[in-house]
Design a protein around this motif. Sequence first.
Motif, mmCIF file in Angstrom:
data_model
loop_
_atom_site.group_PDB
_atom_site.id
_atom_site.type_symbol
_atom_site.label_atom_id
_atom_site.label_comp_id
_atom_site.label_asym_id
_atom_site.label_seq_id
_atom_site.Cartn_x
_atom_site.Cartn_y
_atom_site.Cartn_z
ATOM 1 N N LYS A 75 0.873 -1.253 0.256
ATOM 2 C CA LYS A 75 0.028 0.003 0.033
ATOM 3 C C LYS A 75 0.670 1.144 0.194
ATOM 4 O O LYS A 75 0.732 2.283 -0.578
ATOM 5 N N GLY A 76 2.068 1.289 0.664
ATOM 6 C CA GLY A 76 2.888 2.398 0.873
ATOM 7 C C GLY A 76 3.505 2.554 -0.357
ATOM 8 O O GLY A 76 3.566 3.614 -1.122
ATOM 9 N N ILE A 77 4.199 1.547 -1.024
ATOM 10 C CA ILE A 77 4.880 1.576 -2.495
ATOM 11 C C ILE A 77 3.759 2.226 -3.473
ATOM 12 O O ILE A 77 4.231 3.126 -4.202
ATOM 13 N N ALA A 78 2.610 1.617 -3.481
ATOM 14 C CA ALA A 78 1.475 2.446 -4.429
ATOM 15 C C ALA A 78 1.264 3.818 -4.253
ATOM 16 O O ALA A 78 0.772 4.556 -5.082
ATOM 17 N N MET A 79 1.498 4.394 -2.757
ATOM 18 C CA MET A 79 1.394 5.728 -2.418
ATOM 19 C C MET A 79 2.376 6.676 -2.683
ATOM 20 O O MET A 79 2.294 7.797 -2.968
ATOM 21 N N ALA A 80 3.862 5.884 -3.051
ATOM 22 C CA ALA A 80 5.074 6.659 -2.862
ATOM 23 C C ALA A 80 5.204 7.408 -4.205
ATOM 24 O O ALA A 80 4.879 6.740 -5.499
ATOM 25 N N THR A 81 5.864 8.436 -4.065
ATOM 26 C CA THR A 81 5.963 9.318 -5.674
ATOM 27 C C THR A 81 7.696 9.643 -5.736
ATOM 28 O O THR A 81 8.103 10.261 -6.282
ATOM 29 N N GLY A 82 8.294 8.910 -4.821
ATOM 30 C CA GLY A 82 9.934 9.218 -4.494
ATOM 31 C C GLY A 82 10.555 8.533 -5.788
ATOM 32 O O GLY A 82 10.020 7.569 -6.398
ATOM 33 N N ASP A 83 11.832 8.732 -5.891
ATOM 34 C CA ASP A 83 12.600 8.225 -6.995
ATOM 35 C C ASP A 83 13.339 6.824 -6.395
ATOM 36 O O ASP A 83 13.381 5.763 -7.064
ATOM 37 N N VAL A 84 13.347 6.641 -4.990
ATOM 38 C CA VAL A 84 13.867 5.646 -4.248
ATOM 39 C C VAL A 84 12.902 5.346 -3.078
ATOM 40 O O VAL A 84 12.279 6.399 -2.549
ATOM 41 N N VAL A 85 12.641 4.106 -2.871
ATOM 42 C CA VAL A 85 11.952 3.490 -1.731
ATOM 43 C C VAL A 85 12.602 2.764 -0.632
ATOM 44 O O VAL A 85 13.426 1.897 -0.801
ATOM 45 N N SER A 152 17.685 -2.510 5.292
ATOM 46 C CA SER A 152 18.651 -1.749 4.758
ATOM 47 C C SER A 152 18.416 -1.645 3.235
ATOM 48 O O SER A 152 19.246 -1.064 2.692
ATOM 49 N N LEU A 153 17.539 -2.039 2.764
ATOM 50 C CA LEU A 153 17.248 -2.316 1.178
ATOM 51 C C LEU A 153 16.578 -0.880 0.569
ATOM 52 O O LEU A 153 15.520 -0.301 1.344
ATOM 53 N N TYR A 154 17.090 -0.334 -0.168
ATOM 54 C CA TYR A 154 16.772 1.032 -0.873
ATOM 55 C C TYR A 154 16.599 0.662 -2.419
ATOM 56 O O TYR A 154 17.605 0.480 -2.943
ATOM 57 N N MET A 155 15.487 0.889 -2.834
ATOM 58 C CA MET A 155 15.113 0.627 -4.211
ATOM 59 C C MET A 155 14.734 1.666 -5.106
ATOM 60 O O MET A 155 13.836 2.381 -4.781
ATOM 61 N N ARG A 156 15.143 1.665 -6.364
ATOM 62 C CA ARG A 156 14.642 2.561 -7.187
ATOM 63 C C ARG A 156 13.276 2.175 -7.601
ATOM 64 O O ARG A 156 12.933 1.256 -7.662
ATOM 65 N N ARG A 157 12.124 3.235 -7.245
ATOM 66 C CA ARG A 157 10.822 2.940 -7.274
ATOM 67 C C ARG A 157 10.420 2.233 -8.500
ATOM 68 O O ARG A 157 9.281 1.275 -8.470
ATOM 69 N N ASP A 158 10.746 2.491 -9.648
ATOM 70 C CA ASP A 158 10.335 1.952 -10.886
ATOM 71 C C ASP A 158 10.534 0.255 -11.049
ATOM 72 O O ASP A 158 9.845 -0.504 -11.597
ATOM 73 N N LEU A 159 11.399 -0.214 -10.131
ATOM 74 C CA LEU A 159 11.793 -1.625 -10.405
ATOM 75 C C LEU A 159 10.552 -2.493 -9.498
ATOM 76 O O LEU A 159 10.293 -3.571 -10.015
ATOM 77 N N PHE A 160 9.810 -1.825 -8.963
ATOM 78 C CA PHE A 160 8.446 -2.441 -8.406
ATOM 79 C C PHE A 160 7.480 -2.538 -9.368
ATOM 80 O O PHE A 160 6.981 -3.757 -9.443
ATOM 81 N N TYR A 161 7.398 -1.657 -10.317
ATOM 82 C CA TYR A 161 6.488 -1.877 -11.490
ATOM 83 C C TYR A 161 7.062 -2.590 -12.508
ATOM 84 O O TYR A 161 6.287 -3.257 -13.523
ATOM 85 N N ARG A 162 8.337 -2.792 -12.593
ATOM 86 C CA ARG A 162 8.799 -3.706 -13.395
ATOM 87 C C ARG A 162 8.852 -5.160 -13.160
ATOM 88 O O ARG A 162 8.853 -6.030 -13.979
ATOM 89 N N TYR A 163 9.218 -5.445 -11.948
ATOM 90 C CA TYR A 163 9.541 -6.694 -11.609
ATOM 91 C C TYR A 163 8.746 -7.258 -10.379
ATOM 92 O O TYR A 163 8.643 -8.298 -10.152
ATOM 93 N N GLY A 164 7.449 -6.327 -10.078
ATOM 94 C CA GLY A 164 6.611 -6.812 -9.039
ATOM 95 C C GLY A 164 6.496 -6.282 -7.694
ATOM 96 O O GLY A 164 7.864 -6.131 -7.178
ATOM 97 N N PHE A 165 5.626 -6.142 -6.777
ATOM 98 C CA PHE A 165 5.620 -5.925 -5.544
ATOM 99 C C PHE A 165 5.984 -7.200 -4.547
ATOM 100 O O PHE A 165 6.222 -8.106 -5.317
ATOM 101 N N TYR A 166 5.722 -6.863 -3.335
ATOM 102 C CA TYR A 166 6.069 -7.739 -2.385
ATOM 103 C C TYR A 166 4.799 -8.967 -2.547
ATOM 104 O O TYR A 166 3.608 -8.430 -2.679
ATOM 105 N N LYS A 167 5.050 -10.397 -2.652
ATOM 106 C CA LYS A 167 4.126 -11.136 -2.431
ATOM 107 C C LYS A 167 3.441 -11.388 -0.997
ATOM 108 O O LYS A 167 4.166 -11.693 -0.065
ATOM 109 N N GLU A 168 2.131 -11.045 -0.997
ATOM 110 C CA GLU A 168 1.555 -10.840 0.398
ATOM 111 C C GLU A 168 1.165 -12.056 0.801
ATOM 112 O O GLU A 168 0.678 -11.941 2.106
#
Length: 259
Positions: A75-85, A152-168
Amino acid sequence: MKVSIITATRNNASTLETTIKSVLWQSYKNIEYIIIDGASSDGSIDIIKRYTHQYPHIIKYMSDPDSGVYSAINKGIAMATGDVVGLLHGNDVFSSCDVVEQVVAKFGSTNAPFLYGDVKYRTLDGKIVRYYSSDDFAKEKLLQGIAPPHPSLYMRRDLFYRYGFYKEDYLIGADFDMFLRLMVVNDLCGEYLPLDMVTMSVGGLSTRLYHRIFTNNREKYRALKENSCNVNVFLLLKRYLCTLKSFRKKTQLRNAKNK
């Protein structure tokens, strides 16, 4: 560079304010802070609203029931607008006020899609009981069930839309699955940031003994299979035996101390 920090929390009122302050006290100011509350009943929402009113340009929040921590993170990732999450859970804090600044500097000096660093664990009375370093991590270790510390993981936000969100449907293993998808399946190379990034509180779901031993290994086995990795059960079992040995030693020491 804009950084989105996501805090997934539920009934963490005793520690949540400290978590929020550690974000607000970061020296780097281009931060979007997203708090996802799982319908807390302990006064957490009052704390969140108070800080949201004080810092409306930084903090936004959602309070709804969820199916687990990964549902909240997504839910947080979907709300995020940053370059990095990045993530900071509701009972954890940044280890220093310049963590995000150093993360941004690292991204600025490399084209890495993601980076990871070190964390440490502390008890409720503030005693440091473990330092979890990624300095010797290599992606081959994922096949042994070993991954960098997730906070400690910081990801460029576009990766989530390219490779998928977390499996719930994972309880505690979706972060390991994410590392597998990034580094093994898609052959991405992250950068190690030699920095103590997060101070974690012992007692969270993933640090409880049953989940450390049984759920952790079961879900890592599942993630390896689902990502078409060769599974060496012996290596996963070896980690399990080491955990049991460590627990037995700590129990003996504690019992001897109490005599």
